[in-house]
Design an enzyme around this catalytic site. Structure first.
Site, PDB file in Angstrom:
ATOM      1  N   ARG A  49      55.424  31.774  30.867  1.00 16.21           N
ATOM      2  CA  ARG A  49      54.308  31.543  29.771  1.00 16.21           C
ATOM      3  C   ARG A  49      54.402  32.867  28.634  1.00 16.21           C
ATOM      4  NH1 ARG A  49      48.480  30.844  31.212  1.00 16.21           N
ATOM      5  NH2 ARG A  49      47.346  31.626  29.940  1.00 16.21           N
ATOM      6  N   LEU A  81      54.733  40.706  33.224  1.00 15.68           N
ATOM      7  CA  LEU A  81      53.228  40.325  32.700  1.00 15.68           C
ATOM      8  C   LEU A  81      53.355  39.090  32.412  1.00 15.68           C
ATOM      9  CD1 LEU A  81      53.939  43.031  29.510  1.00 15.68           C
ATOM     10  CD2 LEU A  81      52.454  43.208  31.280  1.00 15.68           C
ATOM     11  N   HIS A  82      51.968  38.390  32.660  1.00 14.22           N
ATOM     12  CA  HIS A  82      51.836  37.026  32.541  1.00 14.22           C
ATOM     13  C   HIS A  82      49.968  36.861  32.398  1.00 14.22           C
ATOM     14  CE1 HIS A  82      50.518  37.230  36.788  1.00 14.22           C
ATOM     15  NE2 HIS A  82      50.087  36.238  36.595  1.00 14.22           N
ATOM     16  N   ARG A  83      49.532  37.854  32.454  1.00 14.37           N
ATOM     17  CA  ARG A  83      47.874  37.591  32.396  1.00 14.37           C
ATOM     18  C   ARG A  83      47.538  37.053  30.882  1.00 14.37           C
ATOM     19  NH1 ARG A  83      45.338  37.128  37.429  1.00 14.37           N
ATOM     20  NH2 ARG A  83      46.251  38.446  38.835  1.00 14.37           N
ATOM     21  N   ASP A  96      50.791  43.272  35.496  1.00 15.27           N
ATOM     22  CA  ASP A  96      49.355  42.627  35.798  1.00 15.27           C
ATOM     23  C   ASP A  96      49.379  41.582  36.785  1.00 15.27           C
ATOM     24  OD1 ASP A  96      50.593  40.435  34.561  1.00 15.27           O
ATOM     25  OD2 ASP A  96      49.568  40.726  32.763  1.00 15.27           O
TER      26      ASP A  96
END
Length: 398
Positions: free
Chosen positions: A242, A207-209, A286
Site C-alpha cells: 500500500r 509504515l502503512h496506516r 505505525d
C-alpha cells in the site's frame, strides 16, 4: 467424549501470527478438532505464503477467497461465504483474532447462528473511531461470548462497557507466543547480515496506516524526516505494498529509494523481519504488533500515531507516540541513551496459547488440570457450558 469442533479464523497477515501458537497448542489435543479458515482478506501470495511457512501452519482447510474491496464489500463477502461454510459444517466454537473486517464478519455470523464466538486480543481500545479497526473491536467485543484479553487496561475497557466479568479471561499476549515459537529460526535467519547491518547500529521502519501514507503532503514530510534520520543512523525500510503504491503515485518513490544510508527492501516474512527488529537500535512504525514486540524485547519504539490501542506498551514498555516533526528529536534522545528501559507486562511470557486452550476446555467441556503457577491467568474462568446450553447458544460437545 465428543470432540469440540473449533474454527480458527485467519484473515490479514497479523492474524496468522496470532492463530499459529493456538493452532499448535490445540492441534494435538484429543478433545478438539480444528478447521483453519483463511478468509483471503489482504491476500498477497508472497507475503501470505511466507507467513504460513514461517509459522509452520498447514494450508487452510477452508479458503473463502474474499480478497480486497471496500470495508462493506469485505465484511459482507466474508459473512456470506462463511455463513455458507457454517451451514454446511457447523463448528462448536468460532475463534476470531485481532481487529480486521473478517473478525467482525465471522463474529456476526456466529452470533446470528447461535454458535459461541471467542475473541482473542479483546478489549483493546484506541478511542479513535475514525479507525475502522476500532469499530471492529467495539462491535466484536459487544457480541462475542468469550473475551480473551492481553493486559489489565483491556479488562478495564470491557468492564467500563458493561461486559459481564464471567465473559473475560486475561490470557496475555499471543504475539509473544509467536515470537518464542520462532525464536531459534529468527536468531538464525541471517537477514541482518545479508543487508550488511551491524547489531544495534541501524533502525527499522514500517509504515502503512492511511493517516501516514494515503495523502501526498504527510507522506512527503515523512520521507524528509526519514532522510534526516538516515544521516544519523542507517535505516532499513521493508515497504508495504500500500505504501509503495502511494509513494509511486505521488512521485516520492525516487526520493526514498535514492536516499543515502536508507535501504528500501521488499516486504519480509515474519522470521526475517523479526531478525531485523531484534538487532535494531530502534524502530519507527505505525503498526500495532511492532509496538508489542519491541516492548517485549526492550527496544525503543517510535509510533507515528496520536493514539494506540496498546497503551501498556507506553505505560510499561519502550514505546512512545510521536508526530512526524518529533521523529528526529526523539531519535536523538534514543541515541543519547535517554530513553526509558521499560519492562515486560504480566503474562507476556510465551504461554498465552496454553492459557487459551485451558480456558476453552474449562468453559465448554470439563475443568482441565491446573496450569503451572507461573502460567496462570489472574482470573479464574467461569464455565459457560451450562449457560450456553440453557440459552440455546450453539452445540456444546459433551
Amino acid at each position: 467424549m465428543q470432540r469440540l469442533r473449533i474454527d480458527l479464523i485467519a484473515a490479514a497477515r497479523p492474524n496468522f501470527m496470532k492463530v499459529a501458537p493456538l493452532f499448535h497448542a490445540l492441534h494435538e489435543e484429543s478433545w478438539c478438532s480444528l478447521r483453519l479458515v483463511h478468509t483471503g482478506q489482504h491476500y498477497d501470495r508472497n507475503m501470505s505464503e511466507a507467513f504460513f511457512r514461517d509459522l509452520k501452519l498447514p494450508s487452510p482447510d477452508l479458503n473463502l477467497g474474499v480478497g480486497s474491496g471496500s470495508h462493506a464489500e469485505q465484511t459482507a463477502n466474508v459473512m456470506l461465504t462463511y455463513e455458507g461454510a457454517c451451514v454446511a459444517d457447523r463448528p462448536d466454537l468460532i475463534v476470531v483474532v485481532g481487529d480486521v473486517n473478517a473478525t467482525l464478519a465471522c463474529t456476526l455470523v456466529g452470533t446470528k447462528m447461535g454458535i459461541p464466538v471467542a475473541h482473542l486480543e479483546a478489549g483493546l481500545r484506541s478511542r479513535d473511531r475514525r479507525m475502522p479497526e476500532e469499530i471492529n473491536r467495539l462491535v466484536t467485543d459487544a457480541v462475542a461470548d468469550i473475551l480473551w484479553t492481553p493486559s489489565p487496561d483491556a479488562d478495564e475497557n470491557l468492564a467500563a462497557e458493561g461486559v459481564p466479568p464471567e465473559k473475560i479471561t486475561r490470557v496475555g499476549n499471543i504475539m509473544i507466543d509467536s515470537y518464542e515459537l520462532m525464536r531459534e529460526r529468527i536468531d538464525a535467519s541471517g537477514e541482518r547480515s545479508r543487508l550488511g547491518l551491524e547489531k544495534r547500529e541501524y533502525a527499522v521502519v514500517t509504515l502503512h496506516r492511511p493517516s501516514n501514507v494515503d495523502a501526498p503532503e504527510p507522506l512527503k514530510l515523512l520521507i524528509s524526516q526519514l532522510k534526516g534520520i538516515a544521516a544519523r543512523l542507517p535505516l532499513v525500510f521493508p515497504v508495504h505494498p500500500r505504501t509503495r503504491k502511494n509513494l509511486e503515485a505521488f512521485g516520492l518513490w525516487p526520493k526514498l529509494a535514492e536516499a543515502p544510508n536508507l535501504q528500501v527492501i521488499e516486504p519480509l516474512g515474519y522470521v526475517d523481519f523479526m531478525n531485523l527488529v531484534c538487532g535494531a537500535r530502534l524502530t519507527i512504525t505505525d503498526s500495532g504488533g511492532v509496538q508489542e514486540e519491541t516492548t517485549y524485547l526492550g527496544i525503543p519504539c517510535l509510533t507515528l500515531r496520536t493514539t494506540t490501542e496498546r497503551p501498556i506498551t507506553v505505560t510499561e514498555g519502550t514505546n512512545r507516540l510521536v508526530t512526524t516533526v518529533e521523529l528526529v528529536p526523539a531519535v536523538d534522545e534514543i541515541l543519547a541513551g535517554q530513553w526509558p528501559h521499560g519492562r515486560k507486562p504480566q503474562l507476556w511470557d510465551g504461554h498465552t496459547a496454553a492459557r487459551v486452550a485451558a480456558d476453552i476446555r474449562s468453559r465448554l467441556l470439563i475443568a482441565p488440570p491446573p496450569l503451572p503457577k507461573n502460567q496462570r491467568s489472574p482470573q479464574v474462568p467461569v464455565s459457560m457450558c451450562q449457560a450456553m446450553r440453557e440459552s440455546g447458544r450453539g452445540r456444546i460437545a459433551g
